[in-house]
Design a protein around this motif. Structure first.
Motif, mmCIF file in Angstrom:
data_model
loop_
_atom_site.group_PDB
_atom_site.id
_atom_site.type_symbol
_atom_site.label_atom_id
_atom_site.label_comp_id
_atom_site.label_asym_id
_atom_site.label_seq_id
_atom_site.Cartn_x
_atom_site.Cartn_y
_atom_site.Cartn_z
ATOM 1 N N PRO A 285 7.802 -20.420 11.730
ATOM 2 C CA PRO A 285 8.081 -20.102 10.320
ATOM 3 C C PRO A 285 7.535 -18.737 9.894
ATOM 4 C CG PRO A 285 6.461 -21.895 10.522
ATOM 5 C CD PRO A 285 6.986 -21.639 11.886
ATOM 6 N N THR A 286 8.413 -17.914 9.338
ATOM 7 C CA THR A 286 8.026 -16.576 8.869
ATOM 8 C C THR A 286 9.060 -16.118 7.843
ATOM 9 O OG1 THR A 286 7.354 -14.364 9.586
ATOM 10 C CG2 THR A 286 9.276 -15.297 10.692
ATOM 11 N N ALA A 287 8.800 -14.988 7.188
ATOM 12 C CA ALA A 287 9.741 -14.467 6.189
ATOM 13 C C ALA A 287 11.021 -13.963 6.868
ATOM 14 C CB ALA A 287 9.083 -13.320 5.431
ATOM 15 N N ALA A 288 12.172 -14.116 6.180
ATOM 16 C CA ALA A 288 13.435 -13.568 6.676
ATOM 17 C C ALA A 288 13.322 -12.039 6.733
ATOM 18 C CB ALA A 288 14.561 -13.970 5.742
ATOM 19 N N TYR A 289 14.051 -11.396 7.657
ATOM 20 C CA TYR A 289 13.874 -9.945 7.845
ATOM 21 C C TYR A 289 15.091 -9.319 8.506
ATOM 22 C CZ TYR A 289 13.556 -10.687 12.822
ATOM 23 O OH TYR A 289 13.869 -11.012 14.120
ATOM 24 N N GLU B 90 11.478 -7.000 4.988
ATOM 25 C CA GLU B 90 11.177 -8.425 5.008
ATOM 26 C C GLU B 90 11.165 -9.013 3.605
ATOM 27 O OE1 GLU B 90 7.999 -9.662 7.864
ATOM 28 O OE2 GLU B 90 6.933 -10.160 6.040
ATOM 29 N N GLU B 91 11.551 -10.254 3.517
ATOM 30 C CA GLU B 91 11.510 -11.026 2.272
ATOM 31 C C GLU B 91 10.063 -11.074 1.747
ATOM 32 O OE1 GLU B 91 11.756 -15.888 1.570
ATOM 33 O OE2 GLU B 91 11.937 -14.993 3.552
ATOM 34 N N PHE B 92 9.888 -10.951 0.438
ATOM 35 C CA PHE B 92 8.561 -11.005 -0.186
ATOM 36 C C PHE B 92 8.155 -12.468 -0.354
ATOM 37 C CE2 PHE B 92 6.003 -11.256 -4.132
ATOM 38 C CZ PHE B 92 4.943 -10.440 -3.762
ATOM 39 N N MET B 93 6.957 -12.794 0.092
ATOM 40 C CA MET B 93 6.475 -14.176 -0.030
ATOM 41 C C MET B 93 5.308 -14.216 -1.014
ATOM 42 S SD MET B 93 6.453 -15.551 3.898
ATOM 43 C CE MET B 93 5.363 -14.348 4.629
ATOM 44 N N PRO C 87 11.005 -8.345 -5.454
ATOM 45 C CA PRO C 87 10.362 -7.348 -4.607
ATOM 46 C C PRO C 87 10.723 -7.544 -3.131
ATOM 47 C CG PRO C 87 8.724 -8.718 -5.771
ATOM 48 C CD PRO C 87 10.053 -9.287 -6.059
ATOM 49 N N ILE C 88 10.422 -6.510 -2.343
ATOM 50 C CA ILE C 88 10.729 -6.556 -0.915
ATOM 51 C C ILE C 88 9.612 -5.840 -0.156
ATOM 52 C CG2 ILE C 88 12.096 -4.416 -0.714
ATOM 53 C CD1 ILE C 88 14.181 -6.435 0.748
ATOM 54 N N VAL C 89 9.496 -6.133 1.132
ATOM 55 C CA VAL C 89 8.380 -5.603 1.916
ATOM 56 C C VAL C 89 8.905 -4.734 3.047
ATOM 57 C CG1 VAL C 89 6.312 -6.238 3.222
ATOM 58 C CG2 VAL C 89 7.119 -7.732 1.396
ATOM 59 N N LEU C 90 8.374 -3.524 3.165
ATOM 60 C CA LEU C 90 8.743 -2.622 4.265
ATOM 61 C C LEU C 90 7.554 -2.518 5.216
ATOM 62 C CD1 LEU C 90 10.237 0.433 2.290
ATOM 63 C CD2 LEU C 90 11.338 -1.746 2.834
ATOM 64 N N LYS C 91 7.828 -2.605 6.516
ATOM 65 C CA LYS C 91 6.740 -2.518 7.496
ATOM 66 C C LYS C 91 7.092 -1.538 8.602
ATOM 67 C CE LYS C 91 5.071 -7.202 6.773
ATOM 68 N NZ LYS C 91 4.567 -8.460 7.349
ATOM 69 N N ALA C 92 6.210 -0.579 8.841
ATOM 70 C CA ALA C 92 6.372 0.296 9.999
ATOM 71 C C ALA C 92 6.231 -0.567 11.241
ATOM 72 C CB ALA C 92 5.302 1.386 9.980
ATOM 73 N N ASP C 93 7.056 -0.333 12.246
ATOM 74 C CA ASP C 93 7.036 -1.179 13.443
ATOM 75 C C ASP C 93 5.712 -1.078 14.197
ATOM 76 O OD1 ASP C 93 8.202 -2.808 15.569
ATOM 77 O OD2 ASP C 93 8.187 -0.970 16.756
ATOM 78 N N GLY C 94 5.169 0.119 14.331
ATOM 79 C CA GLY C 94 4.011 0.331 15.209
ATOM 80 C C GLY C 94 2.684 0.232 14.482
ATOM 81 N N LEU C 95 1.580 0.497 15.205
ATOM 82 C CA LEU C 95 0.239 0.413 14.621
ATOM 83 C C LEU C 95 0.049 1.523 13.594
ATOM 84 C CD1 LEU C 95 -2.087 -0.202 17.702
ATOM 85 C CD2 LEU C 95 -1.212 -1.876 16.078
ATOM 86 N N ALA C 96 -0.502 1.177 12.423
ATOM 87 C CA ALA C 96 -0.707 2.175 11.367
ATOM 88 C C ALA C 96 -2.006 1.891 10.626
ATOM 89 C CB ALA C 96 0.479 2.184 10.413
ATOM 90 N N LEU C 97 -3.054 1.523 11.367
ATOM 91 C CA LEU C 97 -4.381 1.256 10.794
ATOM 92 C C LEU C 97 -4.320 0.227 9.657
ATOM 93 C CD1 LEU C 97 -5.711 4.939 10.614
ATOM 94 C CD2 LEU C 97 -6.580 3.144 12.117
ATOM 95 N N GLY C 98 -3.422 -0.723 9.770
ATOM 96 C CA GLY C 98 -3.294 -1.766 8.744
ATOM 97 C C GLY C 98 -2.688 -1.265 7.446
ATOM 98 N N LYS C 99 -2.161 -0.025 7.455
ATOM 99 C CA LYS C 99 -1.682 0.554 6.194
ATOM 100 C C LYS C 99 -0.172 0.773 6.163
ATOM 101 C CE LYS C 99 -6.202 2.536 5.647
ATOM 102 N NZ LYS C 99 -6.969 3.394 6.509
ATOM 103 N N GLY C 100 0.534 0.363 7.208
ATOM 104 C CA GLY C 100 1.973 0.631 7.288
ATOM 105 C C GLY C 100 2.854 -0.415 6.628
ATOM 106 N N VAL C 101 2.286 -1.150 5.653
ATOM 107 C CA VAL C 101 3.050 -2.182 4.952
ATOM 108 C C VAL C 101 3.183 -1.781 3.485
ATOM 109 C CG1 VAL C 101 3.053 -4.602 4.225
ATOM 110 C CG2 VAL C 101 2.275 -4.005 6.519
#
Ligand code: AMP
Ligand code: GLY
Length: 420
Positions: free
Chosen positions: A116-120, A185-188, A139-153
């Protein structure tokens, strides 16, 4: 037994403190470590990405076990480098650490195995992403695919913000190549909980739960940070949810990774959102959380070396993980201005107040020695943890201990663990 720990933050200090309790351990090294870790381990000046130097050091000192704390070296294949030299190491290999290293990989895995996870949707092209946003729900969520020091969301409240976010990640490349691919990704909504689990690749066992406070300011205001404080356990993560997550999330994930030929050994950190429809996965990490480790490990009863070895040897099914029936709260002491601009090199006083105080911990994150004096050396400086019989008492104790330490630009949140 000689142990080497790789990393330099509060998490690695908490790991080192737990390793130091083991009767099996005679010597601890930490690469590169910090001023606090130096009180229990010999710090060596090798960076976490210097794999050749790390393995050469482990051979030279006849290290029996190396523990990797950080994400970058894991995603970069440090475990493979150690194994290639016949060295024992705790952590996932590169092909398994991708579960943290690529958000698109982890989302595809969850979809394929019905976790179980958000639709994307995943995008490698900004125009396609922008076209998709036109009809998406906000609202909606954008996420960088790679590592971004926890800040790419990026959480975007409306179409304009979402469009600006796509530009930031994919066109302006604020997080470099981490944004070559993005997940939309869908906002939860719901409570967040972090469940750190040990796995030997077949069996997965959760540690006690924790919750992080990621925003810089009181009341969850301000910018996202690496984490401003934690509490454990989470009163919202019930036994019923644990039963559900064990079957639908933890076991499924570990089985999925094995079926994909990516056996996961190490700590799988599962970030969950407790939604109206039940728990859903926000993210996976391939390591202990920071500052989650600073509240979870002080409550652990096991000899952590036994647990590391069971994970490496594939015998975790024979080991019971045990935690104290109490609570812990960790308040991060940061440099004022973090996570943006802040001063470093300021003298810190008051460490002696922790001497002989059972159940109180001063974990170092960004500190270093300067002419024999311990000074600030980062945004997150110290993690002050205290235990108590329940969260209320742990919180009271942690904030009391916050007052024992002083430095010129000391900054912290006042509401860690308050909201329950
Ligand atoms: P992550 O690095 O994926 O855990 O995301 C960082 C933070 O962004 C999380 O701890 C959540 O607070 C928030 N977040 C991530 N994904 C979502 C989502 N789908 N819905 C709501 N909030 C989210
Ligand atoms: N505290 C969140 C993390 O370690 O990723």
């Amino acid at each position: 037994m000689k142990v080497l720990i790789v990393g330099s933050g509060g998490r690695e200090h908490a790991i080192a403190a737990k390793v130091a309790q083991s009767k099996k351990v005679t010597k601890i090294y930490c690469a590169p470590g910090n001023a606090g870790i130096a009180s229990i381990a010999e710090c060596v000046n090798i960076g976490p990405m210097e794999f050749d130097k790390l393995t050469a050091f482990a051979k030279e000192k006849a290290i029996d076990l190396t523990v990797i704390g950080m994400d970058d070296p894991l995603v970069g294949g440090v475990v493979d480098a150690f194994e290639a030299e016949g060295l024992r190491v705790f952590g996932p290999r590169k092909n398994a650490a991708i579960i943290e290293g690529s958000k698109a990989f982890s989302k595809d895995l969850m979809k394929k195995y019905h976790v179980p996870t958000a639709a994307y949707e995943t995008f490698t092209n900004a125009d396609d992403a922008l076209a998709y946003l036109e009809t998406a729900k906000m609202p909606i969520v954008l996420k960088a695919d790679g590592l971004a020091l926890g800040k790419g969301v990026l959480i975007c409240n409306n179409l304009d913000e979402a469009k600006a976010g796509v530009k930031e990640l994919m066109v302006d490349k604020h997080f470099g190549s981490a944004g070559d691919k993005i997940v939309i990704e869908e906002f939860m909504t719901g409570r967040e909980v972090s469940v750190l689990c040990f796995s030997d690749g077949k069996t997965i066992k959760p540690m006690t739960s924790a919750q992080d406070h990621k925003r810089a300011k009181d009341g969850d205001q301000g910018l996202n940070t690496g984490g401003m404080g934690t509490f454990s356990p989470s009163p919202f993560y019930t036994a019923e949810m644990q039963t559900f997550c064990q079957k639908e999330v933890f076991d499924k994930t570990i089985d999925a990774m094995r079926q994909e030929g990516r056996t996961f050994k190490g700590v799988l950190f599962v970030g969950l959102m407790l939604t109206q429809e039940g728990p859903k996965v926000l993210e996976y990490n391939a390591r202990f959380g920071d500052p989650e480790a600073q509240v979870v490990l002080p409550r652990m009863k096991n000899d952590i070396i036994d647990v590391f070895e069971a994970c490496i040897d594939g015998t975790l099914d024979q080991l019971a993980l045990e935690f104290e029936d109490n609570a812990a709260v960790c308040v991060i002491l940061a440099s004022d201005g973090y996570p943006e601009k802040y001063d470093k090199g300021l003298p810190i006083t008051g460490f002696e107040n922790f001497d002989g105080k059972e159940g109180y911990y001063c974990f170092h994150a960004g500190t270093k020695f300067d002419n024999g004096q311990i000074v600030t050396n980062g945004g997150r400086v110290l993690g002050i943890t205290a235990k108590g019989k329940d969260l209320h008492e742990a919180r009271k104790n942690a904030y009391e201990a916050v007052g024992w330490i002083d430095f010129a630009n000391k900054y912290y949140r006042h509401d860690i663990g308050k909201d329950f």
